[in-house]
Design a protein around this motif. Structure first.
Motif, PDB file in Angstrom:
ATOM      1  N   VAL A  45       0.862  -1.346  -0.027  1.00  0.00           N
ATOM      2  CA  VAL A  45      -0.015  -0.111  -0.145  1.00  0.00           C
ATOM      3  C   VAL A  45       0.994   1.405  -0.080  1.00  0.00           C
ATOM      4  N   ARG A  46       2.097   1.239   0.829  1.00  0.00           N
ATOM      5  CA  ARG A  46       2.720   2.513   0.869  1.00  0.00           C
ATOM      6  C   ARG A  46       3.735   2.557  -0.543  1.00  0.00           C
ATOM      7  N   ASP A  47       3.836   1.501  -1.082  1.00  0.00           N
ATOM      8  CA  ASP A  47       4.437   1.392  -2.404  1.00  0.00           C
ATOM      9  C   ASP A  47       3.388   2.032  -3.340  1.00  0.00           C
ATOM     10  N   ALA A  48       2.098   1.782  -3.275  1.00  0.00           N
ATOM     11  CA  ALA A  48       1.256   2.329  -4.260  1.00  0.00           C
ATOM     12  C   ALA A  48       0.947   3.944  -4.022  1.00  0.00           C
ATOM     13  N   ILE A  49       0.931   4.246  -2.833  1.00  0.00           N
ATOM     14  CA  ILE A  49       0.832   5.654  -2.543  1.00  0.00           C
ATOM     15  C   ILE A  49       2.096   6.375  -2.831  1.00  0.00           C
ATOM     16  N   ARG A  50       3.255   5.914  -3.012  1.00  0.00           N
ATOM     17  CA  ARG A  50       4.331   6.653  -3.424  1.00  0.00           C
ATOM     18  C   ARG A  50       4.304   6.594  -5.060  1.00  0.00           C
ATOM     19  N   VAL A  51       3.978   5.611  -5.632  1.00  0.00           N
ATOM     20  CA  VAL A  51       4.078   5.440  -6.974  1.00  0.00           C
ATOM     21  C   VAL A  51       3.003   6.460  -7.600  1.00  0.00           C
ATOM     22  N   LEU A  52       1.853   6.546  -6.938  1.00  0.00           N
ATOM     23  CA  LEU A  52       0.578   7.380  -7.575  1.00  0.00           C
ATOM     24  C   LEU A  52       0.484   8.643  -7.048  1.00  0.00           C
ATOM     25  N   GLY A  53       1.461   9.092  -5.899  1.00  0.00           N
ATOM     26  CA  GLY A  53       1.322  10.361  -5.711  1.00  0.00           C
ATOM     27  C   GLY A  53       0.102  10.615  -4.798  1.00  0.00           C
ATOM     28  N   TYR A  54      -0.342   9.471  -4.102  1.00  0.00           N
ATOM     29  CA  TYR A  54      -1.890   9.839  -3.402  1.00  0.00           C
ATOM     30  C   TYR A  54      -1.589  10.566  -2.224  1.00  0.00           C
ATOM     31  N   ARG A  55      -2.453  11.819  -1.991  1.00  0.00           N
ATOM     32  CA  ARG A  55      -2.408  12.586  -0.735  1.00  0.00           C
ATOM     33  C   ARG A  55      -3.739  12.489  -0.128  1.00  0.00           C
ATOM     34  N   PRO A  56      -3.823  12.016   0.752  1.00  0.00           N
ATOM     35  CA  PRO A  56      -5.339  11.757   1.729  1.00  0.00           C
ATOM     36  C   PRO A  56      -5.854  13.358   1.851  1.00  0.00           C
ATOM     37  N   ASN A  57      -7.096  13.255   1.504  1.00  0.00           N
ATOM     38  CA  ASN A  57      -7.958  14.491   1.634  1.00  0.00           C
ATOM     39  C   ASN A  57      -8.403  14.700   3.267  1.00  0.00           C
ATOM     40  N   ALA A  58      -7.527  15.603   3.862  1.00  0.00           N
ATOM     41  CA  ALA A  58      -7.706  15.887   5.289  1.00  0.00           C
ATOM     42  C   ALA A  58      -9.127  16.493   5.469  1.00  0.00           C
ATOM     43  N   SER A  59      -9.575  17.544   4.468  1.00  0.00           N
ATOM     44  CA  SER A  59     -10.872  18.098   4.648  1.00  0.00           C
ATOM     45  C   SER A  59     -12.020  16.831   4.460  1.00  0.00           C
ATOM     46  N   ALA A  60     -12.030  15.986   3.643  1.00  0.00           N
ATOM     47  CA  ALA A  60     -12.959  15.004   3.459  1.00  0.00           C
ATOM     48  C   ALA A  60     -12.920  14.135   4.770  1.00  0.00           C
ATOM     49  N   GLN A  61     -11.877  14.013   5.342  1.00  0.00           N
ATOM     50  CA  GLN A  61     -11.798  12.889   6.433  1.00  0.00           C
ATOM     51  C   GLN A  61     -12.515  13.561   7.736  1.00  0.00           C
ATOM     52  N   ALA A  62     -12.243  15.110   7.565  1.00  0.00           N
ATOM     53  CA  ALA A  62     -12.939  15.938   8.822  1.00  0.00           C
ATOM     54  C   ALA A  62     -14.230  15.830   8.645  1.00  0.00           C
ATOM     55  N   LEU A  63     -15.030  15.906   7.455  1.00  0.00           N
ATOM     56  CA  LEU A  63     -16.154  15.818   7.253  1.00  0.00           C
ATOM     57  C   LEU A  63     -16.881  14.702   7.672  1.00  0.00           C
ATOM     58  N   ARG A  64     -16.125  13.429   7.372  1.00  0.00           N
ATOM     59  CA  ARG A  64     -16.481  12.077   7.624  1.00  0.00           C
ATOM     60  C   ARG A  64     -16.507  11.843   9.123  1.00  0.00           C
ATOM     61  N   THR A  65     -15.506  12.353   9.861  1.00  0.00           N
ATOM     62  CA  THR A  65     -15.454  11.866  11.286  1.00  0.00           C
ATOM     63  C   THR A  65     -15.940  13.278  12.061  1.00  0.00           C
ATOM     64  N   GLY A  66     -15.940  14.331  11.528  1.00  0.00           N
ATOM     65  CA  GLY A  66     -16.415  15.511  12.390  1.00  0.00           C
ATOM     66  C   GLY A  66     -15.347  16.042  13.247  1.00  0.00           C
ATOM     67  N   SER A  67     -13.995  15.582  13.067  1.00  0.00           N
ATOM     68  CA  SER A  67     -13.006  16.253  13.711  1.00  0.00           C
ATOM     69  C   SER A  67     -11.789  16.337  12.522  1.00  0.00           C
ATOM     70  N   SER A  68     -11.211  17.424  12.489  1.00  0.00           N
ATOM     71  CA  SER A  68      -9.893  17.525  11.627  1.00  0.00           C
ATOM     72  C   SER A  68      -8.492  17.271  12.416  1.00  0.00           C
ATOM     73  N   LYS A  69      -8.684  16.855  13.622  1.00  0.00           N
ATOM     74  CA  LYS A  69      -7.532  16.498  14.389  1.00  0.00           C
ATOM     75  C   LYS A  69      -6.401  17.648  14.335  1.00  0.00           C
ATOM     76  N   MET A  70      -6.932  18.879  14.285  1.00  0.00           N
ATOM     77  CA  MET A  70      -5.914  20.011  14.282  1.00  0.00           C
ATOM     78  C   MET A  70      -6.391  20.986  15.396  1.00  0.00           C
ATOM     79  N   LEU A  71      -5.532  21.579  15.981  1.00  0.00           N
ATOM     80  CA  LEU A  71      -6.037  22.564  17.053  1.00  0.00           C
ATOM     81  C   LEU A  71      -5.417  23.999  16.493  1.00  0.00           C
ATOM     82  N   GLY A  72      -5.703  25.241  16.891  1.00  0.00           N
ATOM     83  CA  GLY A  72      -5.259  26.499  16.473  1.00  0.00           C
ATOM     84  C   GLY A  72      -4.445  26.804  17.522  1.00  0.00           C
ATOM     85  N   LEU A  73      -3.445  27.625  17.587  1.00  0.00           N
ATOM     86  CA  LEU A  73      -2.640  28.318  18.529  1.00  0.00           C
ATOM     87  C   LEU A  73      -2.199  29.603  18.238  1.00  0.00           C
TER      88      LEU A  73
END
Length: 337
Positions: A45-73
């Motif tokens: 899977v990691r090799d496929a991610i590297r070859v294809l240049g996949y970047r997880p969509n953090a915004s979509a993940q946040a919409l699905r889970t209701g959390s961006s796992k990000m705090l502002g400071l």
């Protein structure tokens, strides 16, 4: 002429097809769980991610889970060692709880602080930690009124908001009393510009009153090295200088030590010095500063825990953390090892 088209973004499904696994397995590898994946499969899977240049969509993940796992400071000055050290501890505390930190610098400007609040609240962070230059910060510009917020390093309770801060009054009292206990009967104060009698000034004054001593001279100046330098020249450039001084920040104390040197004076022989903050910078002055140290690791952890667990019924909660007097040689103590 054909209209150029934007290349389609690589999806999780593309990675799954390339690696010969399900999209769920790709998700488990990307997010390190919640289910384990065999080492050989994870490597594919990691090799496929590297070859294809996949970047997880953090915004979509946040919409699905209701959390961006990000705090502002928000911090007022990144070039101030205290604020930079505090920011580092917040990132460490957040990382230990599975969160990243989006850092914003207000440059000590009230209008910019409000703009940073607006910007962070619009970026789907799960909460904001604010270190404000204002005694009573204006948090009304936040676009999401339900967004959890905690004020960090505030010396006073702010209505309607949770806050975490050091017991500055007690810390300043202990630092000033330490000078009094050395026998110095005249203790001045170098105080940052706050616009009101702040807790550090109250602690200094209370320690002198409890000892039956008159208030020493006060110089109000900026919270930086130049401010301390200029305050030192003013306070100790004449004949009626105090024998000791409590300084409201390490940065000011560094500048003050230079002023003493230029005036032909030295600490602690001519002027005993205690400062507030206890940054790493204070460990490398000559002489080493005696400091009232703010426990920034504990403060940062308390702020992160508070913003992640904030509920409507404890918005007024205040975490008060005790300061620690750490002895150097600048006060007159013999700390040779």
């Amino acid at each position: 002429m054909p209209v150029p088209t934007t290349p389609r973004a690589v999806t999780r499904a593309d990675v799954a097809r390339y690696a010969g696994v399900s999209t769920s397995v790709v998700s488990y590898v990307v997010h390190d769980g919640p289910r384990p994946v065999a080492a050989e499969t994870a490597a594919r899977v990691r090799d496929a991610i590297r070859v294809l240049g996949y970047r997880p969509n953090a915004s979509a993940q946040a919409l699905r889970t209701g959390s961006s796992k990000m705090l502002g400071l928000i911090v007022p000055e990144l070039d101030n060692p205290f604020w930079s050290e505090l920011a580092v501890e917040v990132t460490h505390a957040a990382a230990a709880r599975g969160y990243d930190v989006l850092l914003a610098n207000s440059d000590g400007d009230v209008a910019l602080e409000r703009e940073r609040l607006r910007s962070l609240s619009a970026r789907q962070v799960d909460g904001i930690i604010v270190t404000s230059i204002m005694t009573l910060p204006d948090l009304s510009t936040v676009t999401d009124p339900g967004l959890p917020m905690v004020l960090l390093n505030t010396f006073f309770e702010v209505p309607d908001y949770a806050s975490t801060g050091v017991d500055a009054l007690r810390g300043a009292y202990d630092g000033t009393k330490h000078l009094v206990d050395h026998g110095y009967d005249s203790v001045g104060l170098v105080m940052g510009q706050t616009g009101s009698m702040e807790l550090r000034e109250q602690g200094w004054m209370r320690a002198l009153r409890d000892a039956g001593l008159p208030d020493g001279p006060i110089v109000r100046t900026d919270f930086n090295r130049r401010g301390g330098y200029e305050a030192g020249l003013r306070m100790f450039g004449g004949p009626n200088r105090p024998r000791a001084v409590f300084v409201s920040s390490d940065m000011q104390a560094v500048g003050l030590l230079r002023a003493l040197y230029e005036l032909g004076l030295s600490a602690p022989d001519d002027v005993a010095v205690v400062s507030f903050d206890g940054t790493a910078e204070a460990d490398y002055t000559n002489p080493q500063l005696t400091v009232v140290r703010q426990p920034i690791e504990a403060m940062a952890a308390a702020a992160v825990d508070r913003v992640l667990g904030l509920h409507a019924d404890n918005q007024w909660h205040r975490d008060l953390v005790p300061a620690e007097l750490v002895l150097g040689a600048s006060c007159g103590c013999d700390v040779r090892r």
